[in-house]
Scaffold this motif. Structure first.
Motif, PDB file in Angstrom:
ATOM      1  N   ALA A  98       0.156 113.473 -72.125  1.00 20.17           N
ATOM      2  CA  ALA A  98      -0.434 114.305 -71.113  1.00 20.17           C
ATOM      3  C   ALA A  98      -1.398 113.578 -70.232  1.00 20.17           C
ATOM      4  CB  ALA A  98      -0.934 115.666 -71.470  1.00 20.17           C
ATOM      5  N   ARG A  99      -2.348 112.984 -70.810  1.00 19.56           N
ATOM      6  CA  ARG A  99      -3.316 112.335 -70.167  1.00 19.56           C
ATOM      7  C   ARG A  99      -3.035 110.996 -69.605  1.00 19.56           C
ATOM      8  NH1 ARG A  99      -7.666 112.561 -68.419  1.00 19.56           N
ATOM      9  NH2 ARG A  99      -8.737 110.896 -69.518  1.00 19.56           N
ATOM     10  N   THR A 100      -2.186 110.475 -69.841  1.00 21.61           N
ATOM     11  CA  THR A 100      -1.430 109.008 -69.397  1.00 21.61           C
ATOM     12  C   THR A 100      -0.671 109.590 -68.020  1.00 21.61           C
ATOM     13  OG1 THR A 100      -1.195 107.905 -71.454  1.00 21.61           O
ATOM     14  CG2 THR A 100       0.068 106.995 -69.418  1.00 21.61           C
ATOM     15  N   GLU A 117     -10.044  99.557 -60.295  1.00 18.12           N
ATOM     16  CA  GLU A 117     -10.385 100.866 -59.491  1.00 18.12           C
ATOM     17  C   GLU A 117     -10.771 101.803 -60.704  1.00 18.12           C
ATOM     18  OE1 GLU A 117      -7.462 101.980 -56.957  1.00 18.12           O
ATOM     19  OE2 GLU A 117      -8.186 100.713 -55.218  1.00 18.12           O
ATOM     20  N   GLY A 118     -10.175 101.712 -62.042  1.00 19.63           N
ATOM     21  CA  GLY A 118     -10.585 102.730 -63.027  1.00 19.63           C
ATOM     22  C   GLY A 118     -10.363 101.950 -64.328  1.00 19.63           C
ATOM     23  N   LEU A 119     -11.206 102.558 -65.060  1.00 20.86           N
ATOM     24  CA  LEU A 119     -11.239 102.075 -66.709  1.00 20.86           C
ATOM     25  C   LEU A 119     -11.275 103.182 -67.306  1.00 20.86           C
ATOM     26  CD1 LEU A 119     -10.624  99.749 -68.753  1.00 20.86           C
ATOM     27  CD2 LEU A 119     -13.112  99.538 -68.821  1.00 20.86           C
ATOM     28  N   TYR A 120     -10.175 103.748 -68.333  1.00 20.78           N
ATOM     29  CA  TYR A 120     -10.394 105.077 -68.906  1.00 20.78           C
ATOM     30  C   TYR A 120      -9.986 104.848 -70.342  1.00 20.78           C
ATOM     31  CZ  TYR A 120      -9.548 106.416 -64.059  1.00 20.78           C
ATOM     32  OH  TYR A 120      -9.546 106.300 -62.370  1.00 20.78           O
ATOM     33  N   GLY A 121     -10.935 105.935 -71.148  1.00 20.03           N
ATOM     34  CA  GLY A 121     -10.301 106.322 -72.735  1.00 20.03           C
ATOM     35  C   GLY A 121      -9.432 107.368 -72.334  1.00 20.03           C
ATOM     36  N   VAL A 122      -8.224 107.443 -72.807  1.00 20.60           N
ATOM     37  CA  VAL A 122      -7.420 108.288 -72.457  1.00 20.60           C
ATOM     38  C   VAL A 122      -7.412 109.660 -73.319  1.00 20.60           C
ATOM     39  CG1 VAL A 122      -4.673 108.613 -72.700  1.00 20.60           C
ATOM     40  CG2 VAL A 122      -5.454 106.402 -72.176  1.00 20.60           C
ATOM     41  N   GLU A 123      -7.389 109.547 -74.684  1.00 22.93           N
ATOM     42  CA  GLU A 123      -7.583 111.007 -75.420  1.00 22.93           C
ATOM     43  C   GLU A 123      -9.035 111.460 -75.701  1.00 22.93           C
ATOM     44  OE1 GLU A 123      -4.297 108.098 -77.138  1.00 22.93           O
ATOM     45  OE2 GLU A 123      -6.539 107.779 -76.677  1.00 22.93           O
ATOM     46  N   GLY A 124      -9.874 110.348 -75.615  1.00 25.67           N
ATOM     47  CA  GLY A 124     -11.336 110.932 -76.099  1.00 25.67           C
ATOM     48  C   GLY A 124     -11.225 110.800 -77.471  1.00 25.67           C
ATOM     49  N   PRO A 125     -12.072 111.550 -78.294  1.00 26.16           N
ATOM     50  CA  PRO A 125     -12.263 111.575 -79.510  1.00 26.16           C
ATOM     51  C   PRO A 125     -11.154 112.657 -80.251  1.00 26.16           C
ATOM     52  CG  PRO A 125     -13.974 112.782 -78.908  1.00 26.16           C
ATOM     53  CD  PRO A 125     -13.377 112.308 -77.572  1.00 26.16           C
ATOM     54  N   SER A 126     -10.756 113.562 -79.497  1.00 25.56           N
ATOM     55  CA  SER A 126      -9.959 114.790 -80.166  1.00 25.56           C
ATOM     56  C   SER A 126      -8.740 114.136 -81.064  1.00 25.56           C
ATOM     57  CB  SER A 126      -9.564 115.606 -78.814  1.00 25.56           C
ATOM     58  OG  SER A 126     -10.634 115.893 -78.260  1.00 25.56           O
ATOM     59  N   TRP A 127      -8.213 113.011 -80.574  1.00 23.94           N
ATOM     60  CA  TRP A 127      -6.748 112.609 -81.318  1.00 23.94           C
ATOM     61  C   TRP A 127      -7.081 112.617 -82.971  1.00 23.94           C
ATOM     62  CZ3 TRP A 127      -6.163 107.817 -83.824  1.00 23.94           C
ATOM     63  CH2 TRP A 127      -7.011 106.805 -83.718  1.00 23.94           C
ATOM     64  N   ILE A 128      -8.050 112.380 -83.181  1.00 22.62           N
ATOM     65  CA  ILE A 128      -8.273 112.227 -84.814  1.00 22.62           C
ATOM     66  C   ILE A 128      -8.514 113.708 -85.579  1.00 22.62           C
ATOM     67  CG2 ILE A 128      -9.355 109.984 -84.509  1.00 22.62           C
ATOM     68  CD1 ILE A 128     -11.903 111.266 -85.351  1.00 22.62           C
ATOM     69  N   ARG A 159      -5.862 123.951 -75.943  1.00 17.96           N
ATOM     70  CA  ARG A 159      -5.124 122.623 -75.249  1.00 17.96           C
ATOM     71  C   ARG A 159      -6.020 122.416 -73.929  1.00 17.96           C
ATOM     72  NH1 ARG A 159       0.798 122.596 -72.918  1.00 17.96           N
ATOM     73  NH2 ARG A 159       1.368 122.953 -75.053  1.00 17.96           N
ATOM     74  N   ALA A 160      -6.515 123.538 -73.166  1.00 19.43           N
ATOM     75  CA  ALA A 160      -7.042 123.115 -72.072  1.00 19.43           C
ATOM     76  C   ALA A 160      -8.444 122.570 -72.539  1.00 19.43           C
ATOM     77  CB  ALA A 160      -7.668 124.367 -71.228  1.00 19.43           C
ATOM     78  N   ALA A 161      -9.160 122.975 -73.499  1.00 18.83           N
ATOM     79  CA  ALA A 161     -10.484 122.366 -74.159  1.00 18.83           C
ATOM     80  C   ALA A 161     -10.268 120.884 -74.565  1.00 18.83           C
ATOM     81  CB  ALA A 161     -11.044 123.198 -75.306  1.00 18.83           C
ATOM     82  N   LEU A 162      -9.038 120.462 -75.031  1.00 15.41           N
ATOM     83  CA  LEU A 162      -8.803 119.356 -75.608  1.00 15.41           C
ATOM     84  C   LEU A 162      -8.698 118.250 -74.204  1.00 15.41           C
ATOM     85  CD1 LEU A 162      -5.924 119.639 -78.079  1.00 15.41           C
ATOM     86  CD2 LEU A 162      -8.422 119.133 -78.720  1.00 15.41           C
ATOM     87  N   LEU A 163      -7.884 118.825 -73.163  1.00 15.00           N
ATOM     88  CA  LEU A 163      -7.955 118.072 -71.967  1.00 15.00           C
ATOM     89  C   LEU A 163      -9.315 117.726 -71.195  1.00 15.00           C
ATOM     90  CD1 LEU A 163      -4.477 119.489 -70.963  1.00 15.00           C
ATOM     91  CD2 LEU A 163      -4.966 117.076 -71.951  1.00 15.00           C
ATOM     92  N   HIS A 164      -9.963 118.929 -71.343  1.00 12.43           N
ATOM     93  CA  HIS A 164     -11.298 119.241 -70.530  1.00 12.43           C
ATOM     94  C   HIS A 164     -12.264 118.184 -71.057  1.00 12.43           C
ATOM     95  CE1 HIS A 164     -14.661 120.626 -68.341  1.00 12.43           C
ATOM     96  NE2 HIS A 164     -15.375 120.743 -69.334  1.00 12.43           N
ATOM     97  N   VAL A 165     -12.446 118.103 -72.346  1.00 10.31           N
ATOM     98  CA  VAL A 165     -13.214 116.789 -72.986  1.00 10.31           C
ATOM     99  C   VAL A 165     -12.601 115.598 -72.916  1.00 10.31           C
ATOM    100  CG1 VAL A 165     -14.071 116.196 -75.213  1.00 10.31           C
ATOM    101  CG2 VAL A 165     -14.283 118.542 -74.742  1.00 10.31           C
ATOM    102  N   ALA A 166     -11.511 115.353 -72.800  1.00  8.63           N
ATOM    103  CA  ALA A 166     -10.804 113.917 -72.608  1.00  8.63           C
ATOM    104  C   ALA A 166     -11.411 113.394 -71.245  1.00  8.63           C
ATOM    105  CB  ALA A 166      -9.381 114.005 -72.568  1.00  8.63           C
ATOM    106  N   ARG A 167     -11.256 114.517 -70.206  1.00  4.84           N
ATOM    107  CA  ARG A 167     -11.658 114.284 -68.794  1.00  4.84           C
ATOM    108  C   ARG A 167     -13.228 113.728 -68.612  1.00  4.84           C
ATOM    109  NH1 ARG A 167      -8.417 118.928 -67.453  1.00  4.84           N
ATOM    110  NH2 ARG A 167      -6.181 118.320 -67.491  1.00  4.84           N
ATOM    111  N   LEU A 168     -14.052 114.846 -69.311  1.00  2.90           N
ATOM    112  CA  LEU A 168     -15.302 114.656 -69.203  1.00  2.90           C
ATOM    113  C   LEU A 168     -16.037 113.191 -69.797  1.00  2.90           C
ATOM    114  CD1 LEU A 168     -16.969 118.030 -70.766  1.00  2.90           C
ATOM    115  CD2 LEU A 168     -17.056 117.078 -68.128  1.00  2.90           C
ATOM    116  N   LEU A 169     -15.216 112.757 -71.124  1.00  2.00           N
ATOM    117  CA  LEU A 169     -15.521 111.436 -71.364  1.00  2.00           C
ATOM    118  C   LEU A 169     -14.817 110.203 -70.986  1.00  2.00           C
ATOM    119  CD1 LEU A 169     -16.298 112.882 -75.205  1.00  2.00           C
ATOM    120  CD2 LEU A 169     -17.700 112.748 -73.149  1.00  2.00           C
ATOM    121  N   GLU A 170     -13.832 110.338 -70.071  1.00  3.27           N
ATOM    122  CA  GLU A 170     -12.838 109.177 -69.978  1.00  3.27           C
ATOM    123  C   GLU A 170     -13.532 107.940 -69.410  1.00  3.27           C
ATOM    124  OE1 GLU A 170     -10.046 110.737 -67.032  1.00  3.27           O
ATOM    125  OE2 GLU A 170     -11.254 110.473 -65.421  1.00  3.27           O
ATOM    126  N   ALA A 171     -14.711 107.840 -68.696  1.00  4.77           N
ATOM    127  CA  ALA A 171     -15.117 106.848 -68.194  1.00  4.77           C
ATOM    128  C   ALA A 171     -16.686 106.733 -68.667  1.00  4.77           C
ATOM    129  CB  ALA A 171     -15.308 106.968 -66.622  1.00  4.77           C
TER     130      ALA A 171
END
Length: 285
Positions: free
Chosen positions: A36-38, A222-233, A247-259
């Motif tokens: 989803a994040r990719t 133009e961008g360097l990203y962590g895809v999943e954030g820590p939630s994948w574990i 699910r929305a919370a998982l995605l929100h945290v991934a976006r917050l921390l991606e860069a």
């Protein structure tokens, strides 16, 4: 005639993709978040359809068929004959077929210069364990991009196996613990066991390394990203994923921390987005 993998591909890697169900990997567990994040990051940077896309290391077509369904003209290349055959089968059954599927080498693409507006490199850098090999693949990706075109390149985080070992309680296996020690120390992942879930021959990147390698290929990062954030574990990730609010919370945290540089490497996967500068006086792709 049965197709063969490109010359020079490590037999251990060929054997792994002959046996591992890579075609279904993105449909379960932590890979649901990865997929989803990719896709989200690709959509953020991709040119509008109907642009020409080259998916190098496209496996059975998870991203290629998704982009084709959105109106892109997509060509898929992969080193695994088995996965290319599966991509062809799926393409034949899809509402919008891929433009082509072929066995090929990421370091020597049989593609014309400047022919793609978007190149995906979502796997080959994992298995190119020498820096010179990764440079060759990234330069090939840059070569086939049109001026103004975009590369999205994936790497596995240097610390992925250590975190996976904690999440799945694998560090009690002395063999896996030894794999992790080398991964963290050298980035060189080797699996001397018979367990497919310990992965195969690979290189695991630090985020800054991926940035530098894409830049060295002549692209502007133009961008360097962590895809999943820590939630994948999280052990209950699938349960959370199946609940829309969680699910929305998982995605929100991934976006917050991606860069965020301090936590980017906690993701299992990294994505770098590079753009090929247009020639002076030429329009973007």
């Amino acid at each position: 005639m049965t197709e063969r993998p490109p010359a020079g591909v490590d037999p251990a890697i060929v054997d792994y993709y002959d046996r591992a169900p890579e075609e279904a990997r993105l449909e379960r567990g932590a890979s649901l978040l990865e997929a989803a994040r990719t896709r989200e990051i690709i959509e953020r940077h991709a040119p509008a359809p109907p642009a020409e896309v080259l998916d190098v290391g496209g496996a059975a077509g998870a991203y290629a068929l998704w982009l084709a369904d959105r109106g892109y003209t997509v060509h898929l290349v992969d080193a695994s004959p088995r996965l290319v055959a599966e991509a062809r089968r799926r393409s034949a059954e899809a509402p919008r077929a891929l433009a082509s599927c072929r066995v090929g080498d990421a370091s020597a693409l049989a593609i014309d210069d400047g022919s793609a507006a978007l190149v995906l490199l979502l796997g080959p850098l994992y298995h190119l364990t020498a820096a010179a090999e990764r440079r060759a693949a990234l330069r090939e990706a840059a070569r086939v991009l049109r001026p103004g075109g975009v590369l999205v390149a994936a790497a596995i985080s240097r610390w992925a196996s250590a975190l996976d070992g904690l999440a799945r309680d694998l560090l009690r296996d002395a063999r896996f613990a030894a794999i992790v020690e080398r991964d963290v120390r050298e980035g060189q992942h080797r699996n001397p066991t018979d367990r497919l879930d310990y992965f195969t021959t690979a290189y695991f990147h630090r985020p800054a390394e991926l940035h530098a390698e894409v830049e060295e290929a002549g692209l502007v990062v133009e961008g360097l990203y962590g895809v999943e954030g820590p939630s994948w574990i999280l052990p209950d990730l699938t349960e959370r994923w199946n609940d829309p609010e969680r699910r929305a919370a998982l995605l929100h945290v991934a976006r917050l921390l991606e860069a965020e540089p301090m936590v980017m490497g906690c993701s299992a996967h990294l994505l770098a987005v590079g753009r090929k500068l247009p020639e002076a006086g030429a329009p973007d792709a």
